[in-house]
Design an enzyme around this catalytic site. Structure first.
Site, PDB file in Angstrom:
ATOM      1  N   LYS A   4      22.458   0.795 -18.582  1.00 10.28           N
ATOM      2  CA  LYS A   4      23.476  -0.088 -17.972  1.00 10.28           C
ATOM      3  C   LYS A   4      23.455   0.080 -16.446  1.00 10.28           C
ATOM      4  O   LYS A   4      22.385   0.142 -15.874  1.00 10.28           O
ATOM      5  CB  LYS A   4      24.854   0.186 -18.583  1.00 10.28           C
ATOM      6  CG  LYS A   4      24.806   0.043 -20.117  1.00 10.28           C
ATOM      7  CD  LYS A   4      26.143  -0.064 -20.753  1.00 10.28           C
ATOM      8  CE  LYS A   4      25.963  -0.186 -22.259  1.00 10.28           C
ATOM      9  NZ  LYS A   4      27.211  -0.341 -22.986  1.00 10.28           N
TER      10      LYS A   4
ATOM     11  N   GLU B 139      28.122  -7.425 -22.977  1.00  9.26           N
ATOM     12  CA  GLU B 139      28.657  -7.295 -21.612  1.00  9.26           C
ATOM     13  C   GLU B 139      28.174  -8.445 -20.734  1.00  9.26           C
ATOM     14  O   GLU B 139      28.865  -8.844 -19.792  1.00  9.26           O
ATOM     15  CB  GLU B 139      28.263  -5.924 -21.028  1.00  9.26           C
ATOM     16  CG  GLU B 139      29.053  -4.802 -21.700  1.00  9.26           C
ATOM     17  CD  GLU B 139      28.357  -3.442 -21.680  1.00  9.26           C
ATOM     18  OE1 GLU B 139      27.328  -3.297 -20.999  1.00  9.26           O
ATOM     19  OE2 GLU B 139      28.857  -2.527 -22.375  1.00  9.26           O
TER      20      GLU B 139
ATOM     21  N   ASN C 236      19.859   2.370 -23.127  1.00  9.38           N
ATOM     22  CA  ASN C 236      20.377   1.320 -22.250  1.00  9.38           C
ATOM     23  C   ASN C 236      21.202   1.985 -21.150  1.00  9.38           C
ATOM     24  O   ASN C 236      22.342   2.358 -21.374  1.00  9.38           O
ATOM     25  CB  ASN C 236      21.235   0.361 -23.104  1.00  9.38           C
ATOM     26  CG  ASN C 236      21.861  -0.741 -22.277  1.00  9.38           C
ATOM     27  OD1 ASN C 236      21.563  -0.886 -21.090  1.00  9.38           O
ATOM     28  ND2 ASN C 236      22.738  -1.513 -22.908  1.00  9.38           N
TER      29      ASN C 236
ATOM     30  N   GLY D   5      23.788   3.515 -25.386  1.00  6.21           N
ATOM     31  CA  GLY D   5      24.279   3.365 -24.013  1.00  6.21           C
ATOM     32  C   GLY D   5      24.583   4.719 -23.396  1.00  6.21           C
ATOM     33  O   GLY D   5      23.690   5.431 -22.936  1.00  6.21           O
ATOM     34  N   GLY D   6      25.854   5.083 -23.410  1.00  2.00           N
ATOM     35  CA  GLY D   6      26.333   6.301 -22.734  1.00  2.00           C
ATOM     36  C   GLY D   6      25.473   7.534 -22.975  1.00  2.00           C
ATOM     37  O   GLY D   6      25.112   8.245 -22.027  1.00  2.00           O
TER      38      GLY D   6
ATOM     39  N   SER E 230      28.365   3.300 -29.449  1.00  2.00           N
ATOM     40  CA  SER E 230      28.834   4.691 -29.504  1.00  2.00           C
ATOM     41  C   SER E 230      27.950   5.604 -30.350  1.00  2.00           C
ATOM     42  O   SER E 230      28.445   6.496 -31.033  1.00  2.00           O
ATOM     43  CB  SER E 230      30.278   4.751 -30.007  1.00  2.00           C
ATOM     44  OG  SER E 230      31.139   4.069 -29.119  1.00  2.00           O
TER      45      SER E 230
ATOM     46  N   GLU F 107      25.181  -4.953 -32.440  1.00  4.80           N
ATOM     47  CA  GLU F 107      26.132  -4.190 -31.635  1.00  4.80           C
ATOM     48  C   GLU F 107      27.523  -4.785 -31.764  1.00  4.80           C
ATOM     49  O   GLU F 107      27.885  -5.705 -31.009  1.00  4.80           O
ATOM     50  CB  GLU F 107      25.718  -4.234 -30.158  1.00  4.80           C
ATOM     51  CG  GLU F 107      24.439  -3.525 -29.861  1.00  4.80           C
ATOM     52  CD  GLU F 107      24.486  -2.857 -28.481  1.00  4.80           C
ATOM     53  OE1 GLU F 107      24.102  -1.689 -28.401  1.00  4.80           O
ATOM     54  OE2 GLU F 107      24.932  -3.497 -27.518  1.00  4.80           O
TER      55      GLU F 107
ATOM     56  N   GLY G  20      29.649   6.930 -24.567  1.00 11.54           N
ATOM     57  CA  GLY G  20      28.998   7.003 -25.875  1.00 11.54           C
ATOM     58  C   GLY G  20      29.932   7.490 -26.971  1.00 11.54           C
ATOM     59  O   GLY G  20      29.492   7.858 -28.051  1.00 11.54           O
TER      60      GLY G  20
ATOM     61  N   HIS H  54      23.323  -9.221 -24.527  1.00  8.54           N
ATOM     62  CA  HIS H  54      24.263  -8.097 -24.648  1.00  8.54           C
ATOM     63  C   HIS H  54      25.697  -8.612 -24.459  1.00  8.54           C
ATOM     64  O   HIS H  54      25.942  -9.488 -23.638  1.00  8.54           O
ATOM     65  CB  HIS H  54      23.932  -7.023 -23.596  1.00  8.54           C
ATOM     66  CG  HIS H  54      24.631  -5.733 -23.876  1.00  8.54           C
ATOM     67  ND1 HIS H  54      25.971  -5.552 -23.611  1.00  8.54           N
ATOM     68  CD2 HIS H  54      24.205  -4.583 -24.441  1.00  8.54           C
ATOM     69  CE1 HIS H  54      26.329  -4.332 -23.994  1.00  8.54           C
ATOM     70  NE2 HIS H  54      25.263  -3.723 -24.507  1.00  8.54           N
TER      71      HIS H  54
END
Ligand code: PGA
Length: 254
Positions: free
Chosen positions: A10, A93, A8, A231-232, A211, A161, A171, A91
């Site tokens: 983002k 966010e 992801n 993500g990260g 994470s 999540e 992350g 999500h």
């Protein structure tokens, strides 16, 4: 079951040339990875520039549904035309910016009707000792799946999540334990079994996200999740490929 790992991106990277570079590095890195379905979800502007392939499927991070004018909207038809095959919905966010369970439900229905796969995110804001967080996840899940039939379940992936575990972008936030992930996978499966019966319900992949990085991925695999929403760490080719390799080795040996 084959594992699924979804990157992801983002709101990253900020430049087209970096998106193309990242995609090239990932495409190279996924070659030879077996037992894992790998998906990447770049921001909308990059979708036409970074094609999906047999080893690296193209996903989108959101979609808009419904007819009529919608300033800033991106439709299901646009995503289909760009050969997007997975769409993330619900999500946290987006929920924090006003996406409701009702919106998520509409999107789920639209994505299925458009023959793409849904990556439905659910997760509690915090864990309380009284177990209220279970109700929070249950209501997100059941509302989103209200109209989904047993046969349509084949197009659904759930990503658990917990909001408290999602990183600030690197992350490396507070990771859930494998036990947290496992408990929630069982809880989600129990709800699905109640609605759809065992056979169909147990085929739905339940991923973990929050994470995930190359350091904690093997530990998290102990939670018996069916893969990860990353993500990260999905922005760093080495880290993402390392997550894929660890997941693939685990899938091979289990
Ligand atoms: P993170 O993001 O891996 O950076 O925590 C996960 C997600 O929000 O999908």
């Amino acid at each position: 079951m084959k594992k699924i790992v979804i990157g992801n991106w983002k709101m990253n990277p900020h430049k087209t040339k970096d998106a193309i570079k990242l995609h090239a590095a990932l495409s190279k890195g996924v070659k030879g990875i077996k037992q894992v379905t790998t998906v990447f979800t770049p921001p909308y502007p990059y979708l036409p520039l970074v094609k999906g392939s047999a080893s690296l499927a193209l996903g989108a991070q959101n979609v808009d549904v419904g007819s009529g004018p919608l300033t800033g909207g991106v439709s299901l038809a646009m995503l289909t035309d760009l050969k997007v095959t997975y769409v993330i919905v619900g999500h946290s966010e987006r929920r924090a910016r006003g996406e409701t369970d009702a919106h998520t439900r509409e999107k789920v229905n639209g994505i299925i009707a458009s023959k793409m796969n849904v990556v439905l995110c659910v997760g509690e804001k915090e864990r309380d000792h009284g177990g209220k967080y279970l109700g929070e996840v249950e209501s997100q899940l059941t509302t989103a799946l209200t109209d989904v039939s047993r046969s349509q379940l084949a197009n659904i992936i759930i990503a658990y999540e917990p909001v408290w575990a999602i990183s600030k972008g690197d992350g490396k936030g507070q990771t859930a334990t494998p036990e947290h992930a496992h408990e929630m996978k069982l809880f989600i499966q129990k709800i699905l079994v109640g609605k759809y019966g065992r056979a169909a319900a147990l085929r739905v992949p339940v991923l973990y996200g929050g994470s995930v990085n190359k350091e904690n991925v093997s530990e998290l695999l102990r939670g018996e999740v069916d893969g990860f929403l990353v993500g990260g760490a999905s922005l760093i080719p080495d880290a993402f490929i390392s997550i894929l390799k660890t997941t693939s080795a685990y899938a091979r040996n289990s």
